[in-house]
Design an enzyme around this catalytic site. Structure first.
Site, PDB file in Angstrom:
ATOM      1  N   GLU A  31       6.557   6.497  35.097  1.00 50.10           N
ATOM      2  CA  GLU A  31       5.225   6.735  35.626  1.00 50.10           C
ATOM      3  C   GLU A  31       5.381   7.846  36.671  1.00 50.10           C
ATOM      4  OE1 GLU A  31       3.342   3.257  37.277  1.00 50.10           O
ATOM      5  OE2 GLU A  31       1.648   4.457  37.960  1.00 50.10           O
TER       6      GLU A  31
ATOM      7  N   ARG B  65      17.176  -4.893  35.375  1.00 56.17           N
ATOM      8  CA  ARG B  65      17.062  -3.781  36.319  1.00 56.17           C
ATOM      9  C   ARG B  65      18.383  -3.622  37.033  1.00 56.17           C
ATOM     10  NH1 ARG B  65      11.708  -2.564  37.233  1.00 56.17           N
ATOM     11  NH2 ARG B  65      11.834  -1.159  38.983  1.00 56.17           N
TER      12      ARG B  65
ATOM     13  N   LYS C 289       9.897   2.948  43.803  1.00 60.60           N
ATOM     14  CA  LYS C 289       9.237   4.186  44.204  1.00 60.60           C
ATOM     15  C   LYS C 289       8.231   3.952  45.329  1.00 60.60           C
ATOM     16  CE  LYS C 289       8.551   4.976  39.838  1.00 60.60           C
ATOM     17  NZ  LYS C 289       7.861   5.411  38.627  1.00 60.60           N
TER      18      LYS C 289
HETATM   19  P1  ATP Z   1       9.595   1.481  40.516  1.00 58.66           P
HETATM   20  O1  ATP Z   1       9.501   0.038  40.900  1.00 58.66           O
HETATM   21  O2  ATP Z   1      10.683   2.210  41.209  1.00 58.66           O
HETATM   22  O3  ATP Z   1       8.292   2.193  40.595  1.00 58.66           O
HETATM   23  P2  ATP Z   1       9.149   1.318  37.742  1.00 58.66           P
HETATM   24  O4  ATP Z   1       9.785   0.398  36.781  1.00 58.66           O
HETATM   25  O5  ATP Z   1       7.731   1.063  38.068  1.00 58.66           O
HETATM   26  O6  ATP Z   1      10.053   1.422  39.006  1.00 58.66           O
HETATM   27  P3  ATP Z   1       8.809   3.478  35.948  1.00 58.66           P
HETATM   28  O7  ATP Z   1       8.508   4.896  36.255  1.00 58.66           O
HETATM   29  O8  ATP Z   1       7.767   2.660  35.303  1.00 58.66           O
HETATM   30  O9  ATP Z   1       9.283   2.801  37.295  1.00 58.66           O
HETATM   31  O10 ATP Z   1      10.175   3.362  35.143  1.00 58.66           O
HETATM   32  C1  ATP Z   1      10.548   4.148  34.039  1.00 58.66           C
HETATM   33  C2  ATP Z   1      11.609   3.410  33.286  1.00 58.66           C
HETATM   34  O11 ATP Z   1      12.746   3.192  34.114  1.00 58.66           O
HETATM   35  C3  ATP Z   1      11.121   2.054  32.831  1.00 58.66           C
HETATM   36  O12 ATP Z   1      11.539   1.844  31.514  1.00 58.66           O
HETATM   37  C4  ATP Z   1      11.774   1.106  33.795  1.00 58.66           C
HETATM   38  O13 ATP Z   1      11.965  -0.135  33.213  1.00 58.66           O
HETATM   39  C5  ATP Z   1      13.078   1.819  34.125  1.00 58.66           C
HETATM   40  N1  ATP Z   1      13.572   1.430  35.451  1.00 58.66           N
HETATM   41  C6  ATP Z   1      12.916   1.508  36.624  1.00 58.66           C
HETATM   42  N2  ATP Z   1      13.649   1.015  37.642  1.00 58.66           N
HETATM   43  C7  ATP Z   1      14.823   0.613  37.089  1.00 58.66           C
HETATM   44  C8  ATP Z   1      16.005   0.007  37.609  1.00 58.66           C
HETATM   45  N3  ATP Z   1      16.129  -0.293  38.901  1.00 58.66           N
HETATM   46  N4  ATP Z   1      17.005  -0.257  36.749  1.00 58.66           N
HETATM   47  C9  ATP Z   1      16.882   0.042  35.442  1.00 58.66           C
HETATM   48  N5  ATP Z   1      15.801   0.611  34.890  1.00 58.66           N
HETATM   49  C10 ATP Z   1      14.768   0.889  35.691  1.00 58.66           C
HETATM   50 MG    MG Z   2       6.130   1.101  36.777  1.00 56.92          MG
END
Ligand code: ATP
Ligand code: MG
Length: 558
Positions: free
Chosen positions: A34, A258, A268
């Site tokens: 995102e 994760r 983020k």
């Molecule tokens: P954040 O909580 O940092 O915003 P998010 O999961 O909302 O993380 P996205 O931009 O939606 O962030 O993530 C893109 C991809 O990266 C998704 O497939 C998500 O599952 C993966 N991802 C995000 N954070 C992690 C993590 N800590 N470990 C492994 N994969 C991750």
């Molecule tokens: Mg997300």
């Protein structure tokens, strides 16, 4: 690589089975960020996983921006995400945006309405939440659940045409308000949001929810293996339901744990707070666990990929020790870093039997890599060594400099300390030494063996530099898991700025160079360097100094 022929991760096992039994001839994966912030080390795990699968097996990986929330998203983030993925060493096949599919997704929603599988609900979000029930009690049907198809189609069109205010209506799937999976209790598929979108502008005022966009986008792109993190396990049922009812390409969702590392936060939203509230200098502050922060700090793509491969793919969450990340970067930098000498806390050494002229000595750039060649370092009558490499009353087995004692100066000569000069307060002002001309490194015929070797710089040729020494950003292992605000646990000693006296070859340092300052650590030039001012970031110390630091701060708690 952690994934050898004999140790496959569970996704590789699934894919090998799929390829063997002919379910797929090739595979498609995607990385779906995102664009609401910069990528962090957790994302690196997901990037390595998705892209490595299609390096190993026939197929390709798309980059798809999951841009269905107009309020938090921005093109600055889109650009940074692309830069970071490329820097990590991966290239996507197609660059896609969920917003590319808004027309198609709207049509999907209309299809569901026509099939009697979706309805427009006039309830507020509070009312919807109240009717949802609990894990042990069924929910209640909305009074709007049994609207006719015609009415639903017309209302949904009016929603799209901007005739209703934000939050006044939603489109919901018609599944089962008593479903054991709460997410299947008539989930919201579309909401009204009169907001400007970074790509579609003001074209839309209704936006699909995650569940209405993600699986459908996967399907449109023929993604075979849609890999996400464990919190999406309960969503899988809805993912499959929508694909089945819409009769579209059957993508499948797989979940892995994760990856988070200790002494930092990997979300983020939290990282954005650190930036906005100025706890750090920006997304690329070298203390941040973002890819851009790690890059500025001096991490290499190789070291981050190595880290992700070592921690592998897991089914259960755990906090990974940041010490492993530091280990990986040390391993790589040891192979590639140019060796340089920098004295941090200098004491002057006068070589009393050395002439006034300088001499240029040769020193290897990297003992691990002969092809890195040599450089010249000026040696003269006045030098700097580290203040703590001299001691007035040496204990037994002290091999550094002390009155009457000999040491080797790296790539130069053996010197002997004859006299120490103190100032009025009793501090050492300078050390008077003599050198052994026949002991020059590489040409040593002195027959004398000394145990200690010190780094040094020629005083009159030394370049004054600024060195930024970084420590962990948080004082506790899991700041997001502690009581209260995670920001209460910030380590107020995470940045220390010190002065260094560097050998003159560092005047030619370039931003992509990696250095080992002998006996100190690994460093790189910071982008703040300008107009003859040299600033170096300490990437990592030579050895783990954290245990010692912890003692200094007393305890783990703030
Ligand atoms: P954040 O909580 O940092 O915003 P998010 O999961 O909302 O993380 P996205 O931009 O939606 O962030 O993530 C893109 C991809 O990266 C998704 O497939 C998500 O599952 C993966 N991802 C995000 N954070 C992690 C993590 N800590 N470990 C492994 N994969 C991750
Ligand atoms: Mg997300």
């Amino acid at each position: 690589m952690a994934t050898t022929e004999t140790s496959h991760n569970f996704l590789e096992e699934i894919i090998e089975e799929n390829l063997k039994n002919g379910t797929y001839k090739s595979i498609v994966t995607r990385f779906p960020p995102e664009p609401n912030g910069y990528l962090h080390i957790g994302h690196a795990s997901s990037i390595c996983l998705n892209f490595n699968l299609t390096k190993k097996y026939p197929g390709y990986t798309n980059l798809r921006f999951d841009d269905t929330n107009p309020v938090t998203e921005d093109t600055e983030y889109v650009e940074s995400i692309k830069e970071d993925i490329r820097w990590l060493g991966f290239e996507w096949k197609h660059e896609r945006y969920a917003s590319d599919y808004f027309d198609q997704l709207y049509e999907f929603a209309v299809t569901l309405i026509k099939k009697g599988l979706a309805y427009v609900d006039d309830s507020s979000s509070d009312e919807i939440a109240k009717m949802k029930g609990t894990p042990t009690e069924p929910g209640k049907n909305s009074p709007f659940r049994n609207r006719s198809t015609e009415e639903n189609i017309s209302l949904f069109e009016k929603m799209k045409n901007g005739e209703f205010p934000d939050g006044s209506r939603t489109l919901r799937a018609k599944i089962d308000m008593a479903h054991i999976n709460m997410l299947m209790r008539d989930p919201v598929l579309y909401r009204i949001k009169h907001a400007h979108h970074h790509r579609t502008g003001d074209k839309w005022c209704i936006y699909p929810m995650y569940d209405m966009a993600h699986g459908q986008s996967d399907s449109i792109e023929n993604v075979t293996h849609s890999i996400c993190t464990l919190e999406f396990v309960p969503h899988r049922e809805l993912y499959d339901w929508l694909i089945e009812k819409l009769e579209i390409y059957p993508s499948h969702q797989y979940e892995f744990a994760r990856r988070n590392i200790n002494y930092t936060v990997t979300s983020k939203r939290k990282l954005l707070q650190l930036v906005n509230e100025k706890y750090v200098a920006g997304w690329d502050d070298p203390r941040m666990p973002t890819i851009s922060g790690l890059r500025r700090r001096g991490y290499t793509p190789e070291s981050i990929r190595d880290f992700c491969e070592r921690i592998g793919v897991a089914k259960r969450e755990n906090l990974v020790d940041v010490g492993l990340l530091e280990f990986c970067v040390r391993e790589h930098l040891n192979k590639i870093a140019l060796r340089r000498m920098v004295v941090f806390d200098p004491v002057k050494v006068v070589i009393t039997n050395y002439p006034e002229e300088y001499e240029l000595l040769k020193s290897e750039n990297n003992p691990e890599d002969e092809s890195a060649g040599t450089r010249e370092i000026p040696f003269g009558r006045e030098l700097y060594i580290e203040r703590d490499d001299f001691i007035e009353n040496p204990p037994k087995k002290y091999f550094r400099l002390a009155p009457g004692q000999k040491v080797r100066l790296k790539s130069a000569y053996i010197i002997k300390c004859d006299e120490m000069i103190k100032d009025a307060d009793g501090n050492i002002k300078e050390l008077h030494c003599t050198y052994l001309p026949e002991s020059r490194s590489g040409h040593d015929t002195s027959g004398i063996h000394v145990k200690g070797t010190l780094h040094w710089v020629s005083k009159n040729n030394a370049v004054e530099v600024e060195v930024r020494e970084y420590d962990r950003l948080f004082k506790v292992e899991n700041p997001a898991g502690e009581d209260g605000d995670f920001k209460d646990y910030i380590n107020e000693h995470s940045l220390k700025i010190v002065k260094g006296f560097a050998e003159p070859s560092l005047l030619y340092a370039k931003s992509e160079d990696r250095f080992q300052f002998l006996r100190k650590g690994y460093y790189c030039l910071d982008k703040d360097s300008a107009n003859g001012k040299f600033i170096f970031n300490r990437t990592v110390t030579l050895k783990d100094a954290w245990a010692k630091e912890q003692q200094k701060y007393g305890s783990n708690k703030p």
